[in-house]
Design an enzyme around this catalytic site. Structure first.
Site, PDB file in Angstrom:
ATOM      1  N   TYR A 126      -3.117   5.291   5.850  1.00 41.31           N
ATOM      2  CA  TYR A 126      -2.331   4.062   5.931  1.00 41.31           C
ATOM      3  C   TYR A 126      -1.316   3.988   4.795  1.00 41.31           C
ATOM      4  O   TYR A 126      -0.149   3.658   5.007  1.00 41.31           O
ATOM      5  CB  TYR A 126      -3.262   2.848   5.892  1.00 41.31           C
ATOM      6  CG  TYR A 126      -2.533   1.521   6.010  1.00 41.31           C
ATOM      7  CD1 TYR A 126      -2.128   1.049   7.250  1.00 41.31           C
ATOM      8  CD2 TYR A 126      -2.240   0.758   4.891  1.00 41.31           C
ATOM      9  CE1 TYR A 126      -1.458  -0.158   7.369  1.00 41.31           C
ATOM     10  CE2 TYR A 126      -1.572  -0.454   4.992  1.00 41.31           C
ATOM     11  CZ  TYR A 126      -1.183  -0.906   6.237  1.00 41.31           C
ATOM     12  OH  TYR A 126      -0.514  -2.095   6.358  1.00 41.31           O
ATOM     13  N   LYS A 186       2.842   4.136   5.253  1.00 41.63           N
ATOM     14  CA  LYS A 186       3.681   3.013   4.826  1.00 41.63           C
ATOM     15  C   LYS A 186       4.741   3.481   3.837  1.00 41.63           C
ATOM     16  O   LYS A 186       5.865   2.960   3.825  1.00 41.63           O
ATOM     17  CB  LYS A 186       2.817   1.905   4.227  1.00 41.63           C
ATOM     18  CG  LYS A 186       2.043   1.114   5.287  1.00 41.63           C
ATOM     19  CD  LYS A 186       2.975   0.452   6.294  1.00 41.63           C
ATOM     20  CE  LYS A 186       2.254  -0.403   7.313  1.00 41.63           C
ATOM     21  NZ  LYS A 186       3.171  -1.033   8.287  1.00 41.63           N
ATOM     22  N   SER A 245       0.825  -1.208   0.000  1.00 39.89           N
ATOM     23  CA  SER A 245       0.000   0.000   0.000  1.00 39.89           C
ATOM     24  C   SER A 245       0.855   1.252   0.000  1.00 39.89           C
ATOM     25  O   SER A 245       0.384   2.330  -0.363  1.00 39.89           O
ATOM     26  CB  SER A 245      -0.920   0.010   1.225  1.00 39.89           C
ATOM     27  OG  SER A 245      -1.891  -1.008   1.139  1.00 39.89           O
TER      28      SER A 245
END
Length: 946
Positions: free
Chosen positions: A197, A201, A185
């Site tokens: 998120y 990441k 992701s």
């Protein structure tokens, strides 16, 4: 050939982790559990951490030790520094080293599940989509998510660096490893309903690369890599995942090729490879393990040819070489290259020539945009065909084809090629990528496509260019040679009336420096140019700054007398960072502003300005007019405004310069110069127990520049048998009386060595108004002895209003030839508050020490607004920010006839040469001890022998 034994290639050797110590955060569930079990199965002792100890204990107890390795539960919250340090201490005490750190713990961030549902009411309009995203997520959720998934990697990794380095010393060629769990992701360009998120990441991926780079630069033997999993069973997804759920969770464009979720064996195997001998050559990489999802998700790049430049004849043969378009259909893509436009489709009806054709090619994207290994294929045609189609044929680098693209056919065997089917797109490198054909954008760099260049000696344009060059050269010569000479002879300096560098005026105390700002501000009123001292003598104004010019700044080099500090003042455990941007002048005042903001891991920013090594005075009277920060109707405790002076051999906040120097004011060679004021024989024994609570009296390392210094040692002078130090005299340090809700100021003198129990001689103290001023109950501690009086001030002098300024000051005198005559007298609003004579710090036979001195050092001025719970506990509930501390003026007077009184380098107490010899200690605020600056204390003839 390799010298390795073939047996080292066996998996049992290459992937063996026997004897390795590992720590896996979030190691009790999901991917962390997979990794932990894989490391243990390979022979490692694995500490599994998490916040839920019962989960970790259950996992550890169920591990079959016959498989190998060991799982050990350890509770750690990766978002809490104290918890991280506690876990580190456990591993350090038990193992003394660490070989493997897996930063795996993480959590799912805020989701906006409506975002990919095009028919959702939230997506009805652009406005509704934007506001739905805005309202659905919060700064708090994003901040928390970044703390867990990115910041924790930094803090856990840095905390364990020392143990990891020790692990690298176990085996030659083996380096300890840090593995960070990121995600695919972090590389996708779709939000997948969770912007937070995916971005965090990506941050974790970049942090991995930064850590590896910085460690490599510093030659630290630790490898840092990352794994980017696709869909695996974990607490973030599901315990068991079907093929359909894999695609649903992944939110991709195409199904995942593997048609399943990843397995624990695949996850653990990747990590074991990276941390084992087999992966020892891998550094700074992110390994993607996603079942091929990213391959089908990423759009395939497409390339187009550049066809329209004119043909040029190959100098090595009689036939031209042309390039033909690869026709490719225009397809709808997400995030990929734009659809290809082919100019050859309508070349029969419209042609462009020369520069116009090139410009059109750039505008349409046919030149430059189609650069790539699949944008052309070499064919042969007649020169007439080449000219008609507008294609060009100059070869890349040379006209010799590579061995991969040579042909056995003769030129005449080639006919115009038939129309070809669209070439398939691909991301692989073609075998003829480095063939020597022409660069497709050569036409962009050809200034003369028609080949009609000419030359004439009588070109008016050429003569204009030559003339311009001549004028530029002549101008440069005048600028750097002629102008300085002209300026020198038109600005001859006036005669210097006086002696020495800069001149000495008739009274002998004020340097008159040509073209240098005066030390007396011209806006200081004439009535303030003289005063009568406490000693009855006339004092002349020798320095003043009225701060009437607004917008002044105090960054290094901005001001001849003041400089704002850029540091954390750690010696008093302050909670603010001093920054030059917090110091300026406005409204005819110097303003130091404290704001509540996150800076350098501290929660507050404020200002400190000093005259260190720029403006110093030796004896005299200093007065400041200030207004305290806060609300005069409701004073709140916690702020710590100060105006104080310090000996020039110590720079405030630069611990290397003050170690063994502050607050010494001592010129005797005796036990007072020893570490802790106690000899190697333990005498006087009272020094071991006469501190507060029965502890040692002093924690000083000894006087660095004492009267006991051995001959030939590093010493500022005037000779090695003259004791030097950094005494402190405070004009004010302000606080709030929490009972009476009144402002109060302490006015103090701080020195070393200390009297037994810090009980200085009260006979040397005179308080002039006992209803306002009283003796301070604080008299010292392991690093200072303080003689101090505290005075109440009116609350009207708080807040910065026009009538909110009060004057504070002190007058002091010292004479090395008559030290008993020394004194310090403090003032408030022109009235004396208290006085300290030389007798207040006279000899102390019980401590075995001699007379402490009223300062004989050149003193510089410090103005600051601080906050420290060690000074007064802040009332954060009621404190208001920004808080401003105002200084109306600073004025310094000297007894008439005083010589060398306004210098930081007086001949009887020089400082300049010593500071320059140790300039690193005086300019690097991160050096906290003299040894860190690569220096040693001179030998003490009584304590060490010479």
């Amino acid at each position: 050939m390799s010298s390795e034994s073939p047996s080292s290639y066996r998996p049992q050797v290459a992937y063996d982790l026997t004897g390795r110590v590992a720590l896996v955060t979030g190691g009790g569930t999901g991917i962390g559990l997979m990794v932990s079990q894989g490391l243990a199965a390979a022979g490692a002792k694995v500490y599994i951490s998490g916040r839920r100890l019962e989960v970790l204990q259950k996992v550890a107890s169920s591990w079959d030790k016959q498989i190998g390795g060991e799982l050990i539960p350890i509770q750690m919250d990766i978002t809490n520094k104290e918890s991280i340090v506690a876990a580190k201490e456990i591993i350090q005490n038990k193992e003394g080293k660490l070989h493997i750190l897996v930063n795996n713990a993480g959590q799912v961030g805020p989701n906006s599940q409506f975002f990919n549902k095009r028919d959702a009411p939230e997506n009805k309009t652009t406005e509704s989509t934007g506001m739905s995203l805005f309202n659905n997520e919060s700064f708090e959720d994003w901040g928390s998510h970044y703390t867990v998934n990115a910041a924790s990697i930094f803090f856990v990794s840095t905390a364990f660096l020392g143990l990891l380095e020790k692990g690298s010393a176990d085996e030659a060629g083996y380096w300890s490893s840090i593995i960070n769990t990121t995600s695919i992701s972090g590389v996708t360009k779709l939000a997948q309903d969770h912007f937070c998120y995916n971005s965090v990441k990506a941050a974790a991926t970049h942090l991995t690369k930064m850590l590896q780079t910085e460690l490599a630069i510093r030659n630290i033997p630790i490898r840092v890599n990352a794994i980017a999993p696709g869909i695996y069973a974990s607490e973030m997804t599901f315990d068991v995942i079907s093929a359909e759920e894999v695609d649903k969770i992944g939110k991709g464009i195409q199904p995942v090729p593997a048609r399943r979720a990843g397995t624990g064996q695949e996850m653990a195997g990747t990590v074991v490879y990276l941390v084992s001998r087999a992966g020892g050559y891998v550094q700074g990489q992110e390994i993607v393990i996603d079942g091929g999802r990213r391959q089908v998700y990423q759009p395939t790049p497409q390339y187009a040819a550049v066809p329209q430049s004119p043909t040029r004849v190959n100098p090595n043969n009689s036939y031209p070489v042309t390039y033909q378009h690869q026709q490719q259909p225009s397809t709808s893509q997400i995030g990929g290259p734009r659809p290809i436009r082919s100019s050859s489709q309508n070349s029969s009806t419209r042609q462009h020539h020369g520069r116009q054709a090139i410009a059109m090619g750039v505008a349409t994207g046919n030149i430059g945009a189609g650069y790539g290994p699949y944008s052309a294929r070499i064919i042969f045609a007649s020169s007439i065909q080449a000219q008609d189609t507008g294609q060009y044929s100059n070869p890349r680098f040379s006209n010799v084809p590579s061995e991969n693209s040579q042909t056995t056919a003769s030129p005449q065997d080639y006919a115009p090629p038939p129309t070809r089917a669209p070439a398939p797109t691909t991301t692989t490198v073609p075998q003829y990528m480095w063939d020597k054909e022409t660069d497709f954008d050569d036409a962009l760099h050809n200034p003369d496509p028609r080949g009609d260049s000419s030359f004439t000696l009588f070109s008016w344009r050429g003569w204009v260019n030559a003339g311009a060059i001549f004028l530029i050269i002549a101008g440069l010569i005048f600028l750097f040679a002629g102008y300085p000479a002209l300026y020198h002879y038109t600005h001859l300096p006036g005669p210097i009336v006086g002696f020495n560098v800069g001149g000495i005026n008739a009274s002998g105390q004020i340097p008159e420096l040509t073209n240098f700002p005066s030390m007396i501000d011209p806006e200081t009123p004439e009535s303030a140019h003289t005063r009568v001292g406490d000693d009855g003598m006339l004092y002349d104004l020798t320095f003043s700054d009225e701060f009437n010019t607004d917008g002044r700044t105090f960054y290094p080099g901005d001001d001849p007398y003041w400089e704002a500090e850029d540091q954390h003042y750690w010696p008093t455990t302050d909670v603010e960072w001093y920054d030059p941007s917090a110091v300026t002048t406005e409204g005819g005042k110097l303003v130091l502003t404290m704001t509540e903001q996150r800076v350098h891991d501290l929660n507050f920013q404020s200002g400190m300005v000093t005259s260190w090594n720029k403006m110093c005075f030796n004896t005299g009277y200093i007065e400041v007019s200030v207004s305290m920060p806060g609300d005069q109707w409701n004073p709140v405790p916690g702020l710590w405004p100060g105006a104080w002076t310090l000996g020039n051999l110590g720079r405030a906040g630069h611990g290397a310069t003050t170690e063994g120097m502050w607050p010494y004011s001592y010129d005797s060679c005796d036990v007072g110069t020893f570490p802790g004021q106690i000899g190697k024989d333990g005498q006087p024994s009272v020094a071991a127990t006469s501190g507060k609570g029965g502890i040692a009296l002093s924690s000083q390392p000894g006087q660095r520049l004492s009267a006991c210094t051995c001959p030939g040692s590093d010493h500022p002078g005037p000779s090695v048998n003259v004791g030097r130090g950094v005494p402190e005299i405070d004009i004010i340090e302000a606080q709030v009386d929490t009972i009476r809700r009144l402002g109060e100021v302490s006015q103090s003198f701080q020195c070393a060595p200390y009297d037994v129990g810090f009980n200085w001689n009260d006979d040397g103290m005179t308080i002039y108004n006992t209803s306002r001023t009283f003796k301070n109950t604080y008299q010292g501690g392991p690093f200072q002895q303080a003689m101090s009086g505290v005075s109440y001030i009116e609350n009207q002098f708080i807040g910065g209003g026009d009538d909110a300024f009060a004057t504070y000051g002190f007058e002091y005198w010292s004479d090395p030839n008559h030290r008993d005559d020394g004194y310090i007298t403090w003032y408030y609003q022109g009235q004396k508050t208290w006085k300290a004579t030389a007798n207040i710090v006279g000899p102390n036979s019980e401590a075995g020490i001699g007379q402490r001195l009223i300062s004989e050092e050149p003193m510089y001025v410090i103005l600051n607004l601080g906050m420290s719970p060690d000074f007064q506990k802040p009332d954060f509930k009621n404190l208001k920010f920004p808080a401003k501390y105002y200084v109306d003026y600073v004025r310094i007077y000297q007894r008439r006839g005083t010589k060398n009184g306004m210098t930081c380098n007086p001949p009887n107490r020089p400082t300049t040469a010593y500071i320059n010899r140790h300039i690193n200690a005086y300019t690097n605020v991160n050096l906290t001890t003299w040894a860190q600056a690569n220096n040693t204390f001179p030998r003490n003839s009584l304590y060490d022998g010479c």
